[in-house]
Design a protein around this motif. Structure first.
Motif, PDB file in Angstrom:
ATOM      1  N   ASP A  51       2.670  -3.339  10.088  1.00 24.30           N
ATOM      2  CA  ASP A  51       1.839  -2.212  10.519  1.00 24.30           C
ATOM      3  C   ASP A  51       0.995  -2.611  11.734  1.00 24.30           C
ATOM      4  O   ASP A  51      -0.201  -2.902  11.608  1.00 24.30           O
ATOM      5  N   PRO A  52       1.597  -2.635  12.924  1.00 22.14           N
ATOM      6  CA  PRO A  52       0.854  -3.050  14.118  1.00 22.14           C
ATOM      7  C   PRO A  52      -0.406  -2.225  14.360  1.00 22.14           C
ATOM      8  O   PRO A  52      -1.399  -2.741  14.880  1.00 22.14           O
ATOM      9  N   ALA A  53      -0.407  -0.962  13.955  1.00 19.65           N
ATOM     10  CA  ALA A  53      -1.566  -0.099  14.184  1.00 19.65           C
ATOM     11  C   ALA A  53      -2.789  -0.581  13.404  1.00 19.65           C
ATOM     12  O   ALA A  53      -3.925  -0.280  13.788  1.00 19.65           O
ATOM     13  N   ALA A  54      -2.582  -1.354  12.354  1.00 18.68           N
ATOM     14  CA  ALA A  54      -3.707  -1.870  11.573  1.00 18.68           C
ATOM     15  C   ALA A  54      -4.484  -2.945  12.334  1.00 18.68           C
ATOM     16  O   ALA A  54      -5.632  -3.223  12.008  1.00 18.68           O
ATOM     17  N   GLU A  55      -3.841  -3.554  13.321  1.00 18.30           N
ATOM     18  CA  GLU A  55      -4.455  -4.581  14.168  1.00 18.30           C
ATOM     19  C   GLU A  55      -5.020  -5.753  13.355  1.00 18.30           C
ATOM     20  O   GLU A  55      -6.093  -6.285  13.664  1.00 18.30           O
ATOM     21  N   MET A  56      -4.270  -6.150  12.311  1.00 19.91           N
ATOM     22  CA  MET A  56      -4.688  -7.265  11.471  1.00 19.91           C
ATOM     23  C   MET A  56      -3.998  -8.571  11.851  1.00 19.91           C
ATOM     24  O   MET A  56      -4.439  -9.644  11.444  1.00 19.91           O
ATOM     25  N   THR A  57      -2.902  -8.480  12.600  1.00 18.44           N
ATOM     26  CA  THR A  57      -2.174  -9.654  13.082  1.00 18.44           C
ATOM     27  C   THR A  57      -1.627  -9.358  14.471  1.00 18.44           C
ATOM     28  O   THR A  57      -1.468  -8.194  14.850  1.00 18.44           O
ATOM     29  N   SER A  58      -1.344 -10.413  15.204  1.00 13.59           N
ATOM     30  CA  SER A  58      -0.689 -10.233  16.506  1.00 13.59           C
ATOM     31  C   SER A  58       0.818 -10.414  16.383  1.00 13.59           C
ATOM     32  O   SER A  58       1.551 -10.141  17.325  1.00 13.59           O
ATOM     33  N   ILE A  59       1.276 -10.871  15.224  1.00 18.38           N
ATOM     34  CA  ILE A  59       2.703 -11.029  14.932  1.00 18.38           C
ATOM     35  C   ILE A  59       3.095  -9.889  14.012  1.00 18.38           C
ATOM     36  O   ILE A  59       2.372  -9.583  13.052  1.00 18.38           O
ATOM     37  N   HIS A  60       4.249  -9.273  14.287  1.00 21.32           N
ATOM     38  CA  HIS A  60       4.672  -8.133  13.483  1.00 21.32           C
ATOM     39  C   HIS A  60       6.160  -8.197  13.173  1.00 21.32           C
ATOM     40  O   HIS A  60       6.929  -8.780  13.941  1.00 21.32           O
ATOM     41  N   VAL A  61       6.521  -7.579  12.067  1.00 26.02           N
ATOM     42  CA  VAL A  61       7.917  -7.349  11.715  1.00 26.02           C
ATOM     43  C   VAL A  61       8.110  -5.848  11.599  1.00 26.02           C
ATOM     44  O   VAL A  61       7.148  -5.095  11.423  1.00 26.02           O
ATOM     45  N   GLN A  62       9.361  -5.425  11.697  1.00 26.58           N
ATOM     46  CA  GLN A  62       9.681  -4.020  11.496  1.00 26.58           C
ATOM     47  C   GLN A  62       9.603  -3.703  10.008  1.00 26.58           C
ATOM     48  O   GLN A  62       9.840  -4.584   9.172  1.00 26.58           O
ATOM     49  N   PRO A  63       9.271  -2.476   9.642  1.00 28.97           N
ATOM     50  CA  PRO A  63       9.290  -2.119   8.219  1.00 28.97           C
ATOM     51  C   PRO A  63      10.644  -2.479   7.602  1.00 28.97           C
ATOM     52  O   PRO A  63      11.695  -2.252   8.198  1.00 28.97           O
ATOM     53  N   GLY A  64      10.602  -3.086   6.435  1.00 27.61           N
ATOM     54  CA  GLY A  64      11.826  -3.494   5.750  1.00 27.61           C
ATOM     55  C   GLY A  64      12.293  -4.887   6.110  1.00 27.61           C
ATOM     56  O   GLY A  64      13.256  -5.384   5.528  1.00 27.61           O
ATOM     57  N   GLN A  65      11.655  -5.525   7.060  1.00 26.76           N
ATOM     58  CA  GLN A  65      12.032  -6.879   7.448  1.00 26.76           C
ATOM     59  C   GLN A  65      11.061  -7.891   6.854  1.00 26.76           C
ATOM     60  O   GLN A  65       9.915  -7.570   6.555  1.00 26.76           O
TER      61      GLN A  65
END
Length: 114
Positions: A51-65
């Motif tokens: 959830d990149p919009a949450a701005e809790m991490t700078s690293i992200h995965v796609q939903p389901g990954q």
């Protein structure tokens, strides 16, 4: 959905106590400046990897990954910091449980490199 594997390495040799545990993960994952430096905050941040919009991490995965979190020098880390090692395992499992209960796919896969 394109399926790819994201791998993040954390050097267990950099962790010597609770403050270094939290600073290493905060730096590696880009936790926000208000990160609380405790395991509840760690769980909250890593529960938002998809959830990149949450701005809790700078690293992200796609939903389901799933992100593969590799702890390098894990044996020495476990021996030196058994409480932090146990918390890492238990809290990563909790992140995945939290997501699974909500109907999602686990976010974290743990791997240990000697």
């Amino acid at each position: 959905m394109e399926n790819y594997l994201m791998i993040v390495h954390v050097d267990g040799n950099q962790i010597t106590d609770w403050p270094t545990f939290h600073s290493v993960f905060a730096e590696k994952f880009g936790f926000p400046s208000f990160y609380g430096g405790n395991m509840d905050a760690w769980i909250d941040c890593l529960s938002s990897l998809d959830d990149p919009a949450a701005e809790m991490t700078s690293i992200h995965v796609q939903p389901g990954q799933t992100l593969s979190l590799v702890i390098d020098n894990a044996q020495a880390f476990k021996r030196r910091c058994p409480d932090q090692f146990e918390a890492l395992v238990e809290c990563a499992a909790f992140v995945n449980w939290r997501i699974a209960v909500a109907g999602g796919t686990p976010l974290l896969g743990l791997a240990f490199s000697v």
